[in-house]
Write a protein that holds these residues in place. Structure first.
Motif, PDB file in Angstrom:
ATOM      1  N   LEU A 171       0.831  -1.208   0.000  1.00 56.83           N
ATOM      2  CA  LEU A 171       0.000   0.000   0.000  1.00 56.83           C
ATOM      3  C   LEU A 171       0.867   1.260   0.000  1.00 56.83           C
ATOM      4  N   LEU A 172       1.929   1.255   0.805  1.00 55.58           N
ATOM      5  CA  LEU A 172       2.828   2.415   0.826  1.00 55.58           C
ATOM      6  C   LEU A 172       3.496   2.620  -0.522  1.00 55.58           C
ATOM      7  N   THR A 173       3.870   1.524  -1.157  1.00 54.84           N
ATOM      8  CA  THR A 173       4.480   1.628  -2.486  1.00 54.84           C
ATOM      9  C   THR A 173       3.517   2.253  -3.489  1.00 54.84           C
ATOM     10  N   ALA A 174       2.252   1.832  -3.414  1.00 49.03           N
ATOM     11  CA  ALA A 174       1.242   2.398  -4.316  1.00 49.03           C
ATOM     12  C   ALA A 174       1.052   3.893  -4.055  1.00 49.03           C
ATOM     13  N   LEU A 175       1.010   4.257  -2.780  1.00 44.42           N
ATOM     14  CA  LEU A 175       0.836   5.669  -2.434  1.00 44.42           C
ATOM     15  C   LEU A 175       2.029   6.501  -2.898  1.00 44.42           C
ATOM     16  N   VAL A 176       3.240   5.972  -2.728  1.00 43.62           N
ATOM     17  CA  VAL A 176       4.442   6.683  -3.174  1.00 43.62           C
ATOM     18  C   VAL A 176       4.424   6.861  -4.697  1.00 43.62           C
ATOM     19  N   ALA A 177       4.037   5.796  -5.407  1.00 44.17           N
ATOM     20  CA  ALA A 177       3.967   5.894  -6.875  1.00 44.17           C
ATOM     21  C   ALA A 177       2.972   6.975  -7.301  1.00 44.17           C
ATOM     22  N   LEU A 178       1.799   7.000  -6.658  1.00 39.71           N
ATOM     23  CA  LEU A 178       0.800   8.020  -6.980  1.00 39.71           C
ATOM     24  C   LEU A 178       1.314   9.413  -6.624  1.00 39.71           C
ATOM     25  N   ALA A 179       1.980   9.530  -5.452  1.00 34.88           N
ATOM     26  CA  ALA A 179       2.509  10.832  -5.026  1.00 34.88           C
ATOM     27  C   ALA A 179       3.574  11.347  -5.991  1.00 34.88           C
ATOM     28  N   LEU A 180       4.441  10.445  -6.460  1.00 34.58           N
ATOM     29  CA  LEU A 180       5.486  10.867  -7.405  1.00 34.58           C
ATOM     30  C   LEU A 180       4.879  11.385  -8.705  1.00 34.58           C
ATOM     31  N   ILE A 181       3.844  10.714  -9.170  1.00 35.47           N
ATOM     32  CA  ILE A 181       3.190  11.172 -10.390  1.00 35.47           C
ATOM     33  C   ILE A 181       2.567  12.547 -10.188  1.00 35.47           C
ATOM     34  N   MET A 182       1.899  12.753  -9.035  1.00 42.74           N
ATOM     35  CA  MET A 182       1.285  14.053  -8.759  1.00 42.74           C
ATOM     36  C   MET A 182       2.352  15.132  -8.580  1.00 42.74           C
ATOM     37  N   ILE A 183       3.457  14.788  -7.922  1.00 46.12           N
ATOM     38  CA  ILE A 183       4.542  15.762  -7.743  1.00 46.12           C
ATOM     39  C   ILE A 183       5.113  16.177  -9.089  1.00 46.12           C
ATOM     40  N   PHE A 184       5.264  15.218  -9.991  1.00 51.86           N
ATOM     41  CA  PHE A 184       5.772  15.538 -11.330  1.00 51.86           C
ATOM     42  C   PHE A 184       4.837  16.518 -12.034  1.00 51.86           C
ATOM     43  N   PHE A 185       3.537  16.291 -11.913  1.00 53.69           N
ATOM     44  CA  PHE A 185       2.560  17.175 -12.553  1.00 53.69           C
ATOM     45  C   PHE A 185       2.590  18.572 -11.932  1.00 53.69           C
ATOM     46  N   VAL A 186       2.588  18.616 -10.594  1.00 52.19           N
ATOM     47  CA  VAL A 186       2.596  19.920  -9.904  1.00 52.19           C
ATOM     48  C   VAL A 186       3.900  20.660 -10.175  1.00 52.19           C
ATOM     49  N   ARG A 187       5.023  19.930 -10.175  1.00 46.08           N
ATOM     50  CA  ARG A 187       6.321  20.573 -10.429  1.00 46.08           C
ATOM     51  C   ARG A 187       6.350  21.191 -11.827  1.00 46.08           C
ATOM     52  N   LYS A 188       5.770  20.487 -12.774  1.00 45.63           N
ATOM     53  CA  LYS A 188       5.729  21.002 -14.141  1.00 45.63           C
ATOM     54  C   LYS A 188       4.946  22.320 -14.200  1.00 45.63           C
ATOM     55  N   ILE A 189       3.811  22.369 -13.503  1.00 49.90           N
ATOM     56  CA  ILE A 189       3.009  23.592 -13.474  1.00 49.90           C
ATOM     57  C   ILE A 189       3.751  24.711 -12.753  1.00 49.90           C
ATOM     58  N   VAL A 190       4.378  24.368 -11.607  1.00 48.68           N
ATOM     59  CA  VAL A 190       5.104  25.381 -10.835  1.00 48.68           C
ATOM     60  C   VAL A 190       6.252  25.970 -11.648  1.00 48.68           C
ATOM     61  N   LEU A 191       6.964  25.134 -12.392  1.00 52.31           N
ATOM     62  CA  LEU A 191       8.070  25.631 -13.217  1.00 52.31           C
ATOM     63  C   LEU A 191       7.564  26.598 -14.280  1.00 52.31           C
ATOM     64  N   ARG A 192       6.435  26.303 -14.872  1.00 55.40           N
ATOM     65  CA  ARG A 192       5.877  27.197 -15.902  1.00 55.40           C
ATOM     66  C   ARG A 192       5.453  28.527 -15.287  1.00 55.40           C
ATOM     67  N   ILE A 193       4.806  28.460 -14.118  1.00 54.02           N
ATOM     68  CA  ILE A 193       4.372  29.698 -13.457  1.00 54.02           C
ATOM     69  C   ILE A 193       5.580  30.498 -12.991  1.00 54.02           C
ATOM     70  N   THR A 194       6.607  29.804 -12.468  1.00 55.63           N
ATOM     71  CA  THR A 194       7.821  30.493 -12.015  1.00 55.63           C
ATOM     72  C   THR A 194       8.509  31.189 -13.178  1.00 55.63           C
ATOM     73  N   ARG A 195       8.564  30.531 -14.325  1.00 54.46           N
ATOM     74  CA  ARG A 195       9.173  31.148 -15.510  1.00 54.46           C
ATOM     75  C   ARG A 195       8.393  32.385 -15.930  1.00 54.46           C
ATOM     76  N   LEU A 196       7.053  32.295 -15.901  1.00 60.13           N
ATOM     77  CA  LEU A 196       6.232  33.452 -16.241  1.00 60.13           C
ATOM     78  C   LEU A 196       6.458  34.586 -15.251  1.00 60.13           C
ATOM     79  N   ALA A 197       6.513  34.263 -13.953  1.00 61.11           N
ATOM     80  CA  ALA A 197       6.740  35.285 -12.925  1.00 61.11           C
ATOM     81  C   ALA A 197       8.095  35.959 -13.125  1.00 61.11           C
ATOM     82  N   SER A 198       9.109  35.171 -13.506  1.00 60.27           N
ATOM     83  CA  SER A 198      10.438  35.735 -13.750  1.00 60.27           C
ATOM     84  C   SER A 198      10.411  36.714 -14.919  1.00 60.27           C
TER      85      SER A 198
END
Length: 461
Positions: A171-198
């Motif tokens: 169960l922990l492995t499944a949760l970590v896998a899901l969290a990594l996928i969500m982190i990748f998605f959020v990081r991608k959005i944050v990088l785009r917003i950070t670039r725009l802010a810059s």
């Protein structure tokens, strides 16, 4: 519209959650299968189970000997049972009657037996009937107490603990896998917003020609980036049109001022000539009135130039050169002081005197500086009270050459009130020349301080 729905952040997030759920489920079943296979292959062999049961009986025998347990207090074995919750015991006496079972510490219901794990986790184990049957099927082991011999049947079910641990890890492995996928998605959005802010920060600092970097996505953020870029280009167009309008206005003002000043100069010349050629007093009065009106028009033309200097967004061009401070101030100020003295003003003038006779140099545009002093003494001539002294003091202080003027203001309602444009012109020009120009009215007096920085702060090279 369909494309917007397909590539919107909401749709992308829902798709990502679906993919993440699939990957998390696959991770769960994969890890669980691996652990289950390891447990079944290496932990549940007959040899391994027999070894654990023998070890458990030997440990129990040692406990009995250390505690001096007899057949009358066999219930004390429950203390050993507390430390070995995954061992089920059936202890018989010589007649074959059961004198102890491992029901203590276990909670039985109709379907399963639950054993509390030390960390608070409850582990499901087989039903009591299954454990009793399995233990009864095993060959009893001899067990020696203080007053005789007993026999014990053992059922080891520690594999259920490892099954549940495997479930938790899966169960922990499944949760970590899901969290990594969500982190990748959020990081991608944050990088785009950070670039725009810059990029927006660079534009906000005044570098309006800095292009907003676009990305290859097609969602709400990309639309936001495109809109910000459109705003930037629209602002550039607006500023360019404004700049063209200002330049056109400046050219108009310059042209009009020149067109006004030229005929006025000619008119004043003719009026002066006519005054010298007539002896008619009435005519001289008319000429004096006409000359006064022409001079007023000339002043208004000069004010037009000064308004242009003050309110223009573009600083006037300067040509900076080095000058000896004492010589420059003496030439510019002394002339004005003498002219005002001839007009009946009580001038008190203290010229610049540097300590130890050391020379001082200033870097300025002499034409702009002359305009400052001309405006300054023109205002004194117009608005100072002749019945009170006018103090002009020039001195060196904190690496600057300072000009301090103080005079009492005359109060004459017949005079045109000052619009302050000359002082504001001086303030603007002083700023361009890296100096300061401060003034105030206090108790009917006008106070003014002008500073010009000395070269190298007044230090000799």
């Amino acid at each position: 519209m369909a494309q917007r729905i397909l590539y919107s952040l909401r749709s992308e997030l829902l798709l990502l959650i679906l993919v993440g759920a699939v990957i998390a489920s696959g991770s769960y079943f994969l890890v669980h299968s691996v652990f289950t296979e390891i447990i079944n292959r290496y932990y549940l062999t007959e040899e391994a189970k027999s070894t654990r049961e023998i070890d458990a009986v030997m440990d129990l025998q040692t406990f009995i000997q250390n505690e001096s347990i007899t057949s009358d207090d066999v219930s004390r074995i429950g203390q050993w049972q507390e430390r070995n919750r995954y061992i089920y015991l059936l202890i018989y006496n010589a007649e074959g009657d059961v004198v102890y079972t491992s029901d203590g510490g276990m909670s039985f219901n109709h379907d399963v037996v639950t054993v509390p794990f030390p960390s608070g986790i409850t582990v499901e184990v087989p039903r009591e009937e299954e454990l009793r049957y399995y233990a009864g099927q095993n060959t009893p082991y001899p067990l020696y107490v203080g007053d005789g011999a007993l026999s014990a049947s053992v059922a080891d079910f520690t594999e259920y603990l490892y099954y549940d641990i495997a479930n938790i890890i899966s169960l922990l492995t499944a949760l970590v896998a899901l969290a990594l996928i969500m982190i990748f998605f959020v990081r991608k959005i944050v990088l785009r917003i950070t670039r725009l802010a810059s990029d927006v920060s660079v534009v906000a600092e005044g570098k309006i020609d800095h292009r907003i970097r676009m990305d290859e996505e097609s969602d709400e953020i990309s639309n936001l980036i495109a809109n910000v870029e459109n705003m930037r280009t629209s602002l550039i167009s607006t500023l360019e049109r404004e700049r063209e309008a200002i330049n056109a206005n400046n050219e108009l003002i310059t042209s009009m001022s020149h067109d006004i000043r030229t005929p006025l100069t000619v008119l004043l010349g003719y009026l002066d000539l006519m005054k010298s050629r007539t002896d008619d007093e009435i005519m001289k009065g008319y000429l004096a009135t006409t000359e006064s009106t022409a001079l007023r028009l000339k002043e208004l033309s000069d004010d037009l130039f000064q308004y242009f200097t003050v309110f223009s967004n573009k600083d006037p061009e300067v040509s900076m050169s080095e000058y000896d401070a004492e010589t420059l101030f003496d030439q510019l100020i002394t002339e004005h002081v003498l002219l005002l003295s001839e007009r009946g003003f009580d001038m008190h003038y203290r010229a610049l005197s540097l300590p130890d006779g050391k020379p001082a140099e200033i870097v300025t545009d002499v034409q702009k500086f002359c305009r400052i002093t001309d405006n300054l003494f023109s205002n004194i001539g117009k608005y100072a009270d002749k019945n009170s002294p006018i103090n002009i003091d020039i001195y060196a202080e904190n690496g600057n050459i300072c000009l301090h003027a103080e005079n009492k203001i005359k109060r004459n309602t017949e005079e045109v009130e000052s619009n302050g444009i000359g002082l504001r012109t001086c303030e603007r020009l002083c700023k361009v020349l890296n100096g300061t120009f401060a003034y105030e009215e206090k108790d009917g007096c006008f106070l003014l301080t002008l500073t010009v920085p000395m070269k190298n702060g007044g230090q000799s090279a």
